[in-house]
Design a protein around this motif. Structure first.
Motif, PDB file in Angstrom:
ATOM      1  N   ALA A   1       0.820  -1.218   0.000  1.00 44.05           N
ATOM      2  CA  ALA A   1       0.000   0.000   0.000  1.00 44.05           C
ATOM      3  C   ALA A   1       0.853   1.268   0.000  1.00 44.05           C
ATOM      4  N   ASN A   2       1.968   1.246   0.714  1.00 44.30           N
ATOM      5  CA  ASN A   2       2.715   2.490   0.929  1.00 44.30           C
ATOM      6  C   ASN A   2       4.164   2.446   0.457  1.00 44.30           C
ATOM      7  N   GLY A   3       4.599   1.293  -0.032  1.00 43.38           N
ATOM      8  CA  GLY A   3       5.999   1.174  -0.428  1.00 43.38           C
ATOM      9  C   GLY A   3       6.856   0.828   0.785  1.00 43.38           C
ATOM     10  N   GLN A   4       8.073   0.417   0.532  1.00 40.46           N
ATOM     11  CA  GLN A   4       8.990   0.055   1.620  1.00 40.46           C
ATOM     12  C   GLN A   4       9.652   1.321   2.158  1.00 40.46           C
ATOM     13  N   ARG A   5       9.180   1.755   3.319  1.00 39.21           N
ATOM     14  CA  ARG A   5       9.677   3.004   3.884  1.00 39.21           C
ATOM     15  C   ARG A   5      10.961   2.835   4.685  1.00 39.21           C
ATOM     16  N   LEU A   6      11.147   1.660   5.293  1.00 44.05           N
ATOM     17  CA  LEU A   6      12.368   1.387   6.059  1.00 44.05           C
ATOM     18  C   LEU A   6      13.255   0.441   5.277  1.00 44.05           C
ATOM     19  N   PRO A   7      14.506   0.818   5.045  1.00 44.25           N
ATOM     20  CA  PRO A   7      15.401  -0.065   4.291  1.00 44.25           C
ATOM     21  C   PRO A   7      15.833  -1.272   5.121  1.00 44.25           C
ATOM     22  N   ILE A   8      16.245  -2.309   4.446  1.00 46.81           N
ATOM     23  CA  ILE A   8      16.846  -3.481   5.100  1.00 46.81           C
ATOM     24  C   ILE A   8      18.314  -3.166   5.322  1.00 46.81           C
ATOM     25  N   LEU A   9      18.766  -3.315   6.553  1.00 43.62           N
ATOM     26  CA  LEU A   9      20.140  -2.950   6.890  1.00 43.62           C
ATOM     27  C   LEU A   9      21.061  -4.153   6.672  1.00 43.62           C
ATOM     28  N   THR A  10      22.180  -3.901   5.999  1.00 44.21           N
ATOM     29  CA  THR A  10      23.096  -4.978   5.647  1.00 44.21           C
ATOM     30  C   THR A  10      24.538  -4.605   5.971  1.00 44.21           C
ATOM     31  N   LEU A  11      25.394  -5.623   5.883  1.00 46.10           N
ATOM     32  CA  LEU A  11      26.837  -5.393   5.924  1.00 46.10           C
ATOM     33  C   LEU A  11      27.358  -5.346   4.490  1.00 46.10           C
TER      34      LEU A  11
END
Length: 281
Positions: free
Chosen positions: A29-39
């Motif tokens: 509905a709103n898109g991915q607002r929080l990114p996935i944090l990676t190394l």
């Protein structure tokens, strides 16, 4: 969609299918607002649920690398994971205890008993109960149970953390396994008293139950013989004491003759037999 691997630090916290479904609905509905944090290697340190939601929707996830320059230490990664997860997760005390034990085993793999409270430099090797209380608000009871399960079976602890009451079941399994281990040790100790039975058990000729039954039967027979031997010895001691007591009652034998309790001939026979017994001792 690219496949992403999960870093072990993200695996410290439980996954929730309901969370994944809810996040998928929100992202759609709103898109991915929080990114996935990676190394730098692309492994996920925070955002497994968001990744699974994107995978479910078939869309490429938005990611952000948090590693800038020097690699993170295990302690720094654990601190980051705590910070990310405490803000948005409602974990039970049992789940928190499991996570604390998983962290402890990573940071202090040599400490099976939770550290030493008597150490002067306690900050260098904090006791596990203090560690769990300080970092996860866990009481001593659950902390001890979680560490016991961790020392027994780390895979079982990983399963336990997924369920709000999973630690209770895992600790019950641990206690059952410990009881079985102690019982088996006691049984094998019994068997070691009988080398021939133990050898047959070790070679597979007898099952543990069969070997223990045979050893117990042999022990019972031995104990019965020993009990009979002891009873006979006790009777002899009583008889000797009764015999010695005659000295204190010199008229007793004369009274026995007068009362007809024995004859003169029997008295002579008793004296002869008593002399032989005393000579043989």
């Amino acid at each position: 969609m690219r496949k992403m691997k999960t870093h072990w630090v993200a695996g410290l916290y439980p996954l929730n299918d309901e969370d994944v479904d809810a996040i998928a609905v929100d992202i759609k509905a709103n898109g991915q607002r929080l990114p996935i944090l990676t190394l730098k290697d692309g492994s996920i340190v925070d955002g497994r649920n968001r990744y699974l939601a994107c995978e479910k929707l078939g869309i490429e996830p938005v990611t952000k690398c948090i590693e800038n320059g020097k690699a993170f230490s295990d302690q720094e990664l654990i601190d980051l994971a705590r910070s990310y997860n405490k803000k948005r997760r409602q974990l039970s005390k049992m789940q928190s205890a499991c996570i604390a034990a998983l962290e402890w085993k990573i940071l202090h793999p040599e400490e099976n008993r939770g550290g030493d409270r008597t150490r002067k430099n306690k900050s260098a090797k904090m006791h596990f109960c203090d560690f769990a209380a300080t970092n996860h608000g866990v009481g001593e009871r659950y902390a001890k149970q979680a560490l016991a399960v961790a020392n027994w079976d780390m895979d079982r602890l990983q399963i336990a953390k997924e369920n709000p009451r999973g630690l209770a079941d895992a600790y019950e399994d641990y206690q059952a396994a410990l009881s079985e281990k102690k019982l088996k040790a006691r049984r094998e100790k019994i068997l070691q008293e009988h080398e021939d039975i133990f050898d047959r058990y070790q070679s597979g000729q007898l099952s543990l139950e069969e070997a223990v039954t045979l050893a117990n039967d042999r022990n019972k027979e031995r104990d019965e013989k020993e009990q009979a031997r002891k009873g006979q010895a006790e009777r002899v001691v009583r008889s000797i004491n009764d015999f010695i007591a005659i000295e204190g009652t010199p008229t007793a034998l004369k009274d026995a003759l007068e009362m007809g309790l024995m004859t003169d001939k029997q008295l002579i026979e008793y004296k002869e037999r008593a002399a032989k017994v005393l000579a043989a001792i």
